[in-house]
Design an enzyme around this catalytic site. Structure first.
Site, PDB file in Angstrom:
ATOM      1  N   VAL A   9       1.142   6.404  13.686  1.00  0.00           N
ATOM      2  CA  VAL A   9       0.587   5.128  12.971  1.00  0.00           C
ATOM      3  C   VAL A   9       0.869   4.109  13.204  1.00  0.00           C
ATOM      4  O   VAL A   9       0.443   3.000  13.348  1.00  0.00           O
ATOM      5  CB  VAL A   9       0.443   5.418  11.302  1.00  0.00           C
ATOM      6  N   GLU A  49       8.779  15.903  15.714  1.00  0.00           N
ATOM      7  CA  GLU A  49       9.278  15.648  14.315  1.00  0.00           C
ATOM      8  C   GLU A  49       8.471  17.030  13.675  1.00  0.00           C
ATOM      9  O   GLU A  49       7.302  16.745  13.366  1.00  0.00           O
ATOM     10  CB  GLU A  49       8.992  14.323  13.826  1.00  0.00           C
ATOM     11  N   CYS A 107      13.162  10.961   6.865  1.00  0.00           N
ATOM     12  CA  CYS A 107      13.094  10.502   8.599  1.00  0.00           C
ATOM     13  C   CYS A 107      14.479  10.835   9.078  1.00  0.00           C
ATOM     14  O   CYS A 107      14.451  10.874  10.264  1.00  0.00           O
ATOM     15  CB  CYS A 107      12.834   8.975   8.447  1.00  0.00           C
ATOM     16  N   GLU A 148       9.645   1.252  11.036  1.00  0.00           N
ATOM     17  CA  GLU A 148      10.537   2.269  10.883  1.00  0.00           C
ATOM     18  C   GLU A 148       9.623   3.836  10.905  1.00  0.00           C
ATOM     19  O   GLU A 148       8.991   4.129  10.161  1.00  0.00           O
ATOM     20  CB  GLU A 148      11.105   2.168   9.295  1.00  0.00           C
ATOM     21  N   GLY A 190       6.687   4.963   8.496  1.00  0.00           N
ATOM     22  CA  GLY A 190       5.802   6.038   8.724  1.00  0.00           C
ATOM     23  C   GLY A 190       5.889   6.708   9.947  1.00  0.00           C
ATOM     24  O   GLY A 190       6.882   6.415  10.630  1.00  0.00           O
ATOM     25  N   LYS A 218       0.817  -1.204  -0.060  1.00  0.00           N
ATOM     26  CA  LYS A 218      -0.031   0.076   0.008  1.00  0.00           C
ATOM     27  C   LYS A 218       0.964   1.227   0.009  1.00  0.00           C
ATOM     28  O   LYS A 218       1.370   1.579   1.028  1.00  0.00           O
ATOM     29  CB  LYS A 218      -0.932  -0.193   1.296  1.00  0.00           C
ATOM     30  N   THR A 261       5.332   7.733  14.070  1.00  0.00           N
ATOM     31  CA  THR A 261       5.185   7.014  15.127  1.00  0.00           C
ATOM     32  C   THR A 261       3.774   6.685  15.572  1.00  0.00           C
ATOM     33  O   THR A 261       3.392   5.571  16.185  1.00  0.00           O
ATOM     34  CB  THR A 261       6.012   7.742  16.207  1.00  0.00           C
TER      35      THR A 261
END
Ligand code: TAP
Length: 499
Positions: free
Chosen positions: A253, A403, A306, A272, A249, A196, A251
């Protein structure tokens, strides 16, 4: 209903056509979604509509899982020799290479990446596929002595078997590259996959589906479901026919996916996640190099990385000098169309994301940080923000703690090594870190004291496909790239006499 997106480009860097099927790719063909839903995809450079693509519902996820499981049991998994999986991955790498210019243009168009950055991504994607093609027949288990009961003819061995169906959920910042980090090792190990992509950047994943089909992966082994995270991604996390979710993605989610996995079939999860990575610059660093890398570390791809070095710690002796050059260099960066070869920074990926980054900048101003440069949207079409630098920050400010995922740096002074380590580690994240010094002993000492999955010395984060990459703390767990991405499911067998 979805069809084919065809786009002609006539730019200094790409002249030609792009064509992408915009359906769901299930069981070896592009199909319409059951509910006939679509989503709009925009060009972040202009803000204009590029195309609409299909959206997979939970019903479509179920169809894809059934196809993937059937393929896994009948024509893939342990039914196919390892060298054949390697051959197919190499064939796919060749096809990506053949479509190199088109994929580069597609990524620049859809994700707002400067053409040179998109080119780097596609190049690294090809390396990644070839690297895992080479691993397919080398991922073996162990033979061990068995000592209970004592019998010299008894021994045990482990085999590495595939998991079954793996769900891959990826973000929008490196759409094809991060996909390849998961797609290639999952297939190399013999799993079927359901990918996805982000709803914001689904196009290169759909092109990859077409190329995987052309490479000869049997129907059902590779499935690509564009869709919404809250619908498609959620349905994948809940589905008991999926044995693992490999997620990159936020943290936020990542936590949700882990919770869902725990409440359903306890599927394996690798996460990740986000970061707030430190860049530490000591008095003895090569200042010119440190400035150059710190600029790339936070402003490359607008800080939508990231591992972005968004907290920059500079030792007292060079603090003022560093700031002067760092601010000057940030002001000379070029912004504009991704197909203009002189451009360093393209737009942010979407209007929503640009607004989120601007709200962080406002929070920084309100909380009393000093805005040294930038701090506003650029006056042009598309979603551009000036490179922004804050100083005089405090550890509890939002711009220091959270972030931002945008072109926003905070620069902080430190006294000595201990102070640098303490400040760098004062975060819930632990993805990556960078340090600059001419003292190798110090470099190694500090690298080992920083709480981060990777440390880069005298450079800022450039992941290498041969080296595993992933975070600690709230940046997640599990690794992409390198040998560690070949998640091993060891099955042991004890063999010997009946007695
Ligand atoms: P997210 O909003 O977390 O989305 C990532 C993916 O998850 C997208 O495909 C998204 O779909 C999907 N998703 C959203 N909600 C979901 C749910 N409830 N269940 C399952 N899937 C769901 O992140 P993003 O904004 O795309 O990317 C930025 C974040 O990714 C940053 O935090 C960044 O640090 C992180 N990131 C980490 C790394 C590594 S290697 N650690 C690398 C790149 C990026 P939609 O697009 O449809 O929402």
């Amino acid at each position: 209903m979805p069809g084919t997106f065809v786009h002609e480009l006539d730019t200094p860097l790409y002249k030609g056509k792009i064509s992408v099927n915009t359906g769901l790719f299930i069981n070896g063909q592009f199909v319409d979604p059951i509910d006939k839903e679509t989503i709009e995809v925009h060009n972040p450079t202009t803000g204009k509509l590029l195309t609409k693509v299909a959206v997979a519902s939970a019903k479509d996820v179920d169809v894809a899982v059934k196809a993937a499981r059937h393929a896994y049991k009948t024509v893939w998994g342990q039914k196919v020799p390892a060298y054949e999986r390697g051959r197919l991955l190499n064939k796919l790498a060749d096809l990506i290479e053949k479509h190199f210019d088109e994929l580069t243009a597609l990524e620049a168009l859809d994700a707002g990446k400067p053409h040179s950055g998109a080119k780097w991504d596609i190049d690294a994607t090809i390396h990644n596929f070839r690297y895992y093609a080479g691993w397919t027949d080398k991922n073996s288990g162990k033979t061990m002595e068995a000592s209970i009961p004592i019998d010299e003819t008894k021994f045990a061995y482990t085999r590495h078997e595939p998991i079954g169906v793996c769900g891959l959920i990826v973000p929008w910042n490196f759409p094809l590259l991060i996909t390849s980090w998961k797609f290639a090792p999952a297939l190399a190990c013999g799993n079927s996959i359901i990918l996805k992509p982000s709803e914001v950047t689904p196009l290169s994943a759909l092109k990859l589906a077409e190329l995987a089909h052309e490479a000869g992966f049997p129907p059902g082994v590779v499935n690509v479901l564009p869709g919404l995270g809250s619908v498609t991604g959620q349905a994948m996390s809940e589905h008991s026919g999926i044995g693992k979710i490999s997620f990159t993605g936020s943290t936020l989610v990542g936590r949700k996916i882990m919770e869902t996995a725990a409440k359903t079939n306890l599927k394996r999860v690798t996460l990740e996640l986000g970061g707030k990575s430190p860049t530490i610059i000591f008095n003895d660093a090569d200042l010119e190099q440190a400035v150059k890398w710190a600029i790339g570390g936070i402003f490359m791809h607008n800080g939508q990385v990231c591992a972005a070095g968004s907290r920059i710690f500079v030792q007292e002796g060079i603090y003022e000098e560093f700031l002067k050059h760092f601010v000057g260099a940030s002001q000379s960066l070029t912004h504009g169309d991704n197909f203009d070869p002189s451009v360093f920074q393209g737009p942010l990926v979407s209007k929503g994301h640009m607004e989120r980054v601007l709200s962080y900048i406002e929070a920084g101003k309100k909380e009393g940080a000093t805005l040294l440069t930038g701090g506003a949207r650029l006056e042009k079409d598309g979603y551009y923000i000036q490179p922004t630098i804050f100083t005089d920050v405090k550890p509890d400010m939002k711009i220091v703690k959270e972030e931002i995922f945008g072109p926003v740096a905070v620069v902080v002074k430190f006294k000595d090594e201990d102070d640098a380590i303490e400040q760098a580690n004062n975060t819930v994240y632990g993805l990556s870190s960078n340090l600059f010094t001419s003292d190798i002993s110090r470099a190694l000492r500090v690298a080992h004291a920083i709480e981060a999955g990777s440390t880069y010395i005298n450079q800022t984060g450039v992941p290498d496909f041969q080296v595993s990459f992933g975070g600690i703390k709230e940046s997640g767990f599990g690794k992409d790239m390198g040998e560690h991405a070949l998640e091993k499911q060891s099955m042991s067998t004890l063999a010997g006499n009946y007695e």
